[in-house]
Design an enzyme around this catalytic site. Structure first.
Site, PDB file in Angstrom:
ATOM      1  N   ASP A 230       6.409  -8.858  -3.684  1.00 32.95           N
ATOM      2  CA  ASP A 230       5.210  -8.060  -3.437  1.00 32.95           C
ATOM      3  C   ASP A 230       4.637  -8.344  -2.056  1.00 32.95           C
ATOM      4  O   ASP A 230       4.259  -7.424  -1.321  1.00 32.95           O
ATOM      5  CB  ASP A 230       4.149  -8.382  -4.491  1.00 32.95           C
ATOM      6  CG  ASP A 230       4.215  -7.445  -5.692  1.00 32.95           C
ATOM      7  OD1 ASP A 230       4.848  -6.381  -5.586  1.00 32.95           O
ATOM      8  OD2 ASP A 230       3.641  -7.785  -6.734  1.00 32.95           O
ATOM      9  N   LEU A 231       4.536  -9.616  -1.701  1.00 30.96           N
ATOM     10  CA  LEU A 231       3.924  -9.975  -0.430  1.00 30.96           C
ATOM     11  C   LEU A 231       4.773  -9.506   0.749  1.00 30.96           C
ATOM     12  O   LEU A 231       4.236  -9.030   1.757  1.00 30.96           O
ATOM     13  CB  LEU A 231       3.702 -11.487  -0.366  1.00 30.96           C
ATOM     14  CG  LEU A 231       2.716 -12.036  -1.406  1.00 30.96           C
ATOM     15  CD1 LEU A 231       2.666 -13.561  -1.346  1.00 30.96           C
ATOM     16  CD2 LEU A 231       1.326 -11.446  -1.196  1.00 30.96           C
TER      17      LEU A 231
END
Length: 462
Positions: A230-231
């Protein structure tokens, strides 16, 4: 209408549509006639297509790179909110759109909670204001269309095809705002056999091979301790938006960006992918070790752990000197990194036995000045107690309208013109987001101006 002070909300109800705009200043009801002057003061000056877009200077203090730009944030959970938070850190005004009632899913992801808000939600939603709009209602869709018409960037993470069916796709919105930078974040991409599959970090981490290469050498696949897929996707999206804004500065036109979890994580496989694609070498788990460099891993000490990274022959010699194992440098099987990789087991056994004889702090002191990169394996308390972490401004305190003072990870980059105290605290911009956008249609302004009311019994949207 009487003035409203403190943490208040403007709410407009039309049939099943609720639009909530949170503000944290003293606010009095204004007539529709009084709003446009404020809107014009705060929105960028727009020039004909192809010319440069300029922003009015803000009085006092250095400008941040994206001041004067407005981001419409239709994302939830982590990848999208992380990307838009970074844009907000750079000075953009970010309007977060959430579903009525529950809001972003991560508001409920706890404990721990700070007041009524989850620490998870607070960690990736600073520098934003929020409105809640019911996109299932036609008038809710109309609100987003009007906002998109005057915003610079729109970021969304709906399933591919859903927003176009509502009339909120890129092709539809760019007709009214040709300069709109529209960034779509999804699990697998806007097209392809898995485009309609929902995506979460753990699933993308699994299907991308990330879990396959993460974990102890003889153990099971392991999910990374933080949602790196996600990051990474948020970082890719943030970078793509910045590049698109630069392109728009030259051409006057926006672009549709396709950013997805699968592609982001596969691209981050870097040398692991290259090893397979070029050498047919299947990857495996190595724990803290590196498959191509020795020694480059964690070692157990007398009271903890230390990581040592000897990436070249000179650093290996330095490691041996610090450990008082100089004889290893003369052994032919350790003369080069290639040979050390081939003979890793015996070498690592010798090094591991030596590291066990002293404490971590003692080893760190001995390695100082050696030129060898080393560091302890810290727990989170030790991380935020570290002098360099504090010096780098990675602990940031902000005010929240209901939770009071909250602490979040600070920005990791600082430009020379940046002032750390210029970061807007959580939800404390002096005006509600809609009061700082120059809307071409006054109908939306009239809705809010004529419906100001104090609302209680609900969490404020950040």
């Amino acid at each position: 209408m009487a003035a409203m002070c403190g943490r208040s909300i403007l709410r407009r109800k039309t049939s099943s549509l609720y639009i909530d705009v949170w503000t944290t200043r003293c606010l009095s009801a204004r007539s529709p006639v009084s709003f446009p002057s404020q809107l014009r003061r705060n929105h960028p000056v727009r020039c004909p297509m192809g010319e440069r877009r300029l922003s009015q200077a803000q009085a006092g203090g250095p400008r941040r790179p994206l001041e004067g730009l407005t981001v419409l944030d239709l994302t939830r959970v982590l990848a999208g909110p992380f990307a838009t938070m970074l844009l907000g850190d750079l000075g953009a005004q970010v309007i977060k759109v959430e579903r009525p009632g529950a809001g972003d899913d991560t508001r409920a992801w706890g404990p721990p909670f700070v007041g009524a808000e989850s620490a998870y939600f607070l960690s990736v939603n600073r520098n934003k204001k929020s409105i809640s709009v019911d996109l299932k209602h036609p008038r809710g869709v109309a609100i987003i269309q009007e906002l998109a018409a005057v915003c610079d960037v729109l970021v969304e993470n709906f399933l591919p095809g859903k927003l176009p069916r509502l009339g909120l796709g890129y092709e539809q919105l760019c007709e009214v705002n040709p300069g709109l930078v529209y960034c779509s974040i999804s699990g697998y991409g806007q097209t392809g056999p898995q485009a309609q599959s929902p995506g979460y970090d753990s699933i993308a981490s699994a299907v991308s091979g990330m879990m396959h290469i993460t974990g102890s050498e003889d153990g099971e696949p392991v999910r990374p301790g933080v949602a790196m897929t996600d990051l990474a996707t948020g970082l890719y999206a943030h970078g793509a938006v910045m590049a698109a804004l630069l392109q728009r500065h030259k051409t006057g036109r926006g672009v549709h960006i396709d950013c997805n979890l699968l592609s982001s994580q596969v691209s981050c496989l870097t040398h692991i992918a290259a090893n397979y694609l070029n050498g047919g070498q299947e990857a495996r788990r190595w724990g803290t070790a590196h498959e191509s460099i020795v020694p480059y891993q964690g070692f157990t000490t007398k009271d903890g752990h230390i990581v040592v990274a000897a990436a070249n022959d000179q650093q290996f010699v330095s490691v041996c000197n610090v450990l008082k194992l100089k004889h290893l440098t003369n052994q032919p099987e350790y003369k080069s990194n290639k040979l050390r990789v081939q003979n890793r087991r015996e070498l690592l056994r010798t090094l591991s036995q030596r590291f066990l004889q002293e404490k971590t702090a003692d080893w760190l002191r001995k390695f100082q000045g050696s030129g060898v990169p080393v560091g302890p394996i810290n727990n989170i308390q030790e991380v935020f107690s570290a002098p360099q972490v504090k010096h780098n401004g990675l602990i940031q305190e902000m005010e929240h309208p209901t939770a009071g003072q909250v602490t979040v990870p600070g920005q990791c980059t600082h430009a020379q013109t940046d002032t750390r105290h210029s970061i807007h605290p959580l939800a404390c911009s002096p005006l509600s987001p809609l009061a700082s956008i120059r809307l071409k249609q006054q109908r939306l302004v009239q809705q809010f101006a004529s419906a100001a009311s104090l609302m209680t019994g609900r969490r404020p949207l950040l």
